[in-house]
Every structure is written in structure tokens, then in C-alpha cells.
Enzyme design. Structure first.
Site, PDB file in Angstrom:
ATOM      1  N   HIS A  20       0.899  -1.177   0.000  1.00  0.00           N
ATOM      2  CA  HIS A  20       0.000   0.000   0.000  1.00  0.00           C
ATOM      3  C   HIS A  20       0.922   1.207   0.000  1.00  0.00           C
ATOM      4  O   HIS A  20       1.687   1.386   0.952  1.00  0.00           O
ATOM      5  CB  HIS A  20      -0.875   0.013   1.249  1.00  0.00           C
ATOM      6  N   HIS A 198      -8.169  -8.231  -0.655  1.00  0.00           N
ATOM      7  CA  HIS A 198      -7.711  -8.712   0.647  1.00  0.00           C
ATOM      8  C   HIS A 198      -8.779  -9.676   1.167  1.00  0.00           C
ATOM      9  O   HIS A 198      -9.978  -9.344   1.153  1.00  0.00           O
ATOM     10  CB  HIS A 198      -7.593  -7.562   1.644  1.00  0.00           C
ATOM     11  N   GLU A 201      -7.143 -12.230   5.982  1.00  0.00           N
ATOM     12  CA  GLU A 201      -6.061 -11.647   6.797  1.00  0.00           C
ATOM     13  C   GLU A 201      -6.465 -11.864   8.264  1.00  0.00           C
ATOM     14  O   GLU A 201      -5.811 -12.590   8.992  1.00  0.00           O
ATOM     15  CB  GLU A 201      -5.900 -10.156   6.482  1.00  0.00           C
TER      16      GLU A 201
HETATM   17  N1  ADE Z   1      -4.692  -1.094   4.172  1.00  0.00           N
HETATM   18  C1  ADE Z   1      -3.382  -0.941   4.375  1.00  0.00           C
HETATM   19  N2  ADE Z   1      -2.855  -2.041   4.895  1.00  0.00           N
HETATM   20  C2  ADE Z   1      -3.859  -2.941   5.027  1.00  0.00           C
HETATM   21  C3  ADE Z   1      -3.946  -4.271   5.486  1.00  0.00           C
HETATM   22  N3  ADE Z   1      -2.889  -4.927   5.962  1.00  0.00           N
HETATM   23  N4  ADE Z   1      -5.153  -4.870   5.488  1.00  0.00           N
HETATM   24  C4  ADE Z   1      -6.226  -4.221   5.046  1.00  0.00           C
HETATM   25  N5  ADE Z   1      -6.195  -2.967   4.590  1.00  0.00           N
HETATM   26  C5  ADE Z   1      -5.023  -2.331   4.575  1.00  0.00           C
HETATM   27 ZN    ZN Z   2      -2.573  -5.077   2.494  1.00  0.00          ZN
END
Ligand code: ADE
Ligand code: ZN
Length: 343
Positions: A20, A198, A201
Site C-alpha cells: 500500500h 484482501h 487476513e
Molecule cells: N490497508 C493498508 N494495509 C492494510 C492491510 N494490511 N489490510 C487491510 N487494509 C489495509
Molecule cells: Zn494489504
């Protein structure tokens, strides 16, 4: 770690697919831009800001990450941020990178989309000139906001359609499943944009299934929770769906307690197309080579894993196939030269 393995990890050509760009803003640059733009920060100094980087989960990080991004106002700010990342990436022998950016974080503060995409795109062009580093942009939608907001952001960005290659989905995962964004991703696919998301996570394996089935994700960002679902693991292996794993991020955000407990090695051994990435390097204590080195130390990985992970990074990228093959050959040549001097 032996000096030989370290030299292989740091020197081999590699691709970064999960960064990011707002997460590459170093505290020094945050304060410099805050002064230049007259933005006040809830931290008195660089040291105080760094001291706040003690996260307990994804949300505790995102709160600080969005505060940091509030200093970005002009096209030059976005350019400076991206060039600072490219300089570090080039030093890590990153030859290709696909950068996430979060336009809603900026347009909601009145920053024009032209400044966001214009600054980042100009930096991508200059990175190619200066370091021979090829870079592409992926526009991310913030999943804590509504689908309507995402759609409006997409419409604004379409003026610059040729300046980004795809779309992603990021921000707070729990409670914001992929299916919340069904229509906007359908529109993106119709426009010919590449799709990533994503998923897994912090969220459950069901979010990975729906990112694939509902959004049409071609890669899963993170995806480490897939291990809880053996049918999903088999599916990811069978389909060769890449996972862009970010080991240091997962430790800082307490997805795993320690790097030694990270499941990257098991994911690889299950036949998945795993890649190593930095996510938000300024906040998580390391850029791409730091992620490789620390993960290899913690999981006792060797030279064959290094080459496998670098190969995966190119195979999982959206780069033109001719260029991909060129880098795969360069990687093989680098490996052969390294083997000849380190037998
Ligand atoms: N935005 C920036 N880093 C992130 C992450 N690890 N997970 C979700 N959104 C994000
Ligand atoms: Zn990310």
C-alpha cells in the site's frame, strides 16, 4: 543466516505485489509534508509517532495509517511518497511492483483524483527511467465504506483509466465481506480491470471463497486464514490462485504471535503459489528484503525456497508475459551464477 543465503535473498530479482503506497510513508516524510501543507498531527514528533506503532489488530493500525495519510494534499506529495518507496525497492532488487493506492482516503478530504493518480503515475514513469523498475497501479476500494462510495470513486478514476491496471479491496475486513461489493467489481471486470482482494487476513475462509466466487479475484491478498479450510487449500492449489503473503505485517497486527509460528512454509508445502510482500513497510518494520530475510531465518528456509518465492512473484504478477519470461530467465541466470560461487 549464512552470508551466502543473505546475498541470494537480497540480490535476486523479485516482484512486489502487495504494497500500500500510503503504508510506505515514513514518519520523517509525514512530518515534512505536514509542515509544508499546514496539517496538524496528533503527535508532537517523529519519535512520538513511531512510539504509537504498537498495534493489537488491523483496526488499531488503520486508525494511525489514515492519520498519517492526512498529510498528502498535492500531486507532488503523492509523487514524493512513491519515489521514496521506489528508491528503497530498487535497492532491494525489485524489478517490478504493483502498488495499491486508496483514493477514497484522499478524495474524501477534498484532494482531487487528478492529484492522487497523477502524482503516483508520474512516479511510476520516473522509476522506470531512473532505476529500470517497472511499476503499475491498483486502485483499492475501502471496505468499511459503502458500495455506492466505491462506485463513485471508480467513476471519478475512469478519467485516468489507462493509468491503473486493476482494482482491489482493503481496509477493515471483519464485518465487511466481499459480497458487499458485488456490483462494483462486476463493473470493474466489464471494464477489463484486473481484480484482487484482501481476504483471510483476519477474516474467515468464507471471505476467501466469496472473493473468488463473487468478486472474481485473480489473487488473494494475505489469505493466510485459508489454512483453516482444507477444501479451500485444495482449491487454491488446484487453481494456482496466488496469495500475496506479508509476514512482518502479520506479526505486527497479531495475526500470528511470532514469525516462527507463521504458516508461510506450510502454505508453500501445500503447493500454493505463495509470494512474500511488505504490505505497509514503514509501519511494520521492514521493506521487501527485510521480509524475506526475517521469514527465512524464522522458518529455516533455504536457497530453493528463495528461488521458488521469487518465481512465484513473477508468475503471480499482471505483467506482460514477454517481460515476465525475461525476468524469470534473469532469475535463473542469477541463481546459476550464485550457485557457481556458493557451492
Ligand atoms: N490497508 C493498508 N494495509 C492494510 C492491510 N494490511 N489490510 C487491510 N487494509 C489495509
Ligand atoms: Zn494489504
Amino acid at each position: 543466516m549464512t552470508p551466502a543465503l543473505r546475498s541470494l535473498l537480497t540480490g535476486m530479482p523479485k516482484d512486489e505485489l502487495h504494497i500500500h503506497i500510503e503504508g510506505s510513508l515514513e514518519p520523517e516524510l509525514i512530518f515534512q509534508l505536514a509542515r509544508r501543507n499546514g496539517v496538524s498531527l496528533p503527535y508532537a514528533s517523529v519519535e512520538q509517532l513511531r512510539a504509537a506503532y504498537a498495534f493489537t489488530n488491523l483496526q488499531s493500525f488503520l486508525d494511525i495509517y489514515y492519520a498519517g495519510a492526512s498529510v498528502l494534499l498535492t500531486e507532488d506529495d503523492f509523487y514524493a511518497m512513491a519515489m521514496a518507496y521506489f528508491e528503497r525497492a530498487a535497492a532491494d532488487h525489485v524489478v517490478h511492483a504493483e502498488l495499491f493506492f486508496d483514493p477514497q482516503t484522499h478524495t474524501s478530504r477534498g484532494v482531487p483524483m487528478a492529484a492522487v493518480i497523477g502524482g503516483l503515475y508520474r512516479a511510476c514513469q520516473d522509476a522506470r527511467q531512473r532505476w529500470g523498475l517497472h511499476a503499475e497501479l491498483i486502485l483499492c476500494f475501502l471496505r468499511h465504506l459503502s458500495q455506492e462510495d466505491a462506485m463513485a470513486s471508480l467513476e471519478l478514476a475512469l478519467t485516468y483509466r489507462h493509468q491503473f491496471i486493476g482494482v482491489g479491496l482493503d481496509s477493515s475486513e471483519l464485518g465487511h465481506p466481499p459480497e458487499k461489493f458485488t456490483q462494483v467489481f462486476a463493473r470493474c471486470r466489464d471494464l477489463g480491470l484486473r481484480v484482487v482482494a484482501h481476504a483471510g487476513e483476519e477474516g474467515p475462509p468464507a471471505y476467501i471463497h466469496s472473493a473468488l466466487d463473487v468478486l472474481g479475484a485473480e489473487r488473494i491478498d494475505h489469505g493466510v486464514q485459508a489454512e483453516q479450510d482444507s477444501a479451500l487449500m485444495q482449491r487454491l492449489a488446484r487453481q494456482c490462485t496466488p496469495l500475496t503473503v506479508c509476514p512482518l505485517s502479520n506479526i505486527k497486527l497479531c495475526v500470528f504471535d511470532e514469525l516462527r509460528q507463521h504458516n508461510l512454509r506450510r502454505l508453500l508445502e501445500a503447493g500454493l503459489c505463495v509470494t512474500i510482500n511488505s504490505d505497509d513497510p514503514s509501519y511494520f518494520g521492514g521493506y521487501l528484503n527485510d521480509n524475506y530475510i526475517q521469514t527465512f531465518e524464522a522458518l529455516d528456509l533455504g536457497p530453493e525456497h528463495a528461488i521458488q518465492l521469487a518465481r512465484h512473484s513473477f508468475e503471480a504478477s499482471f505483467v506482460d508475459p514477454a517481460l515476465r519470461d525475461h525476468w524469470l530467465i534473469q532469475l535463473d541466470e542469477y541463481h546459476q551464477a550464485w550457485s557457481a560461487t556458493h557451492v
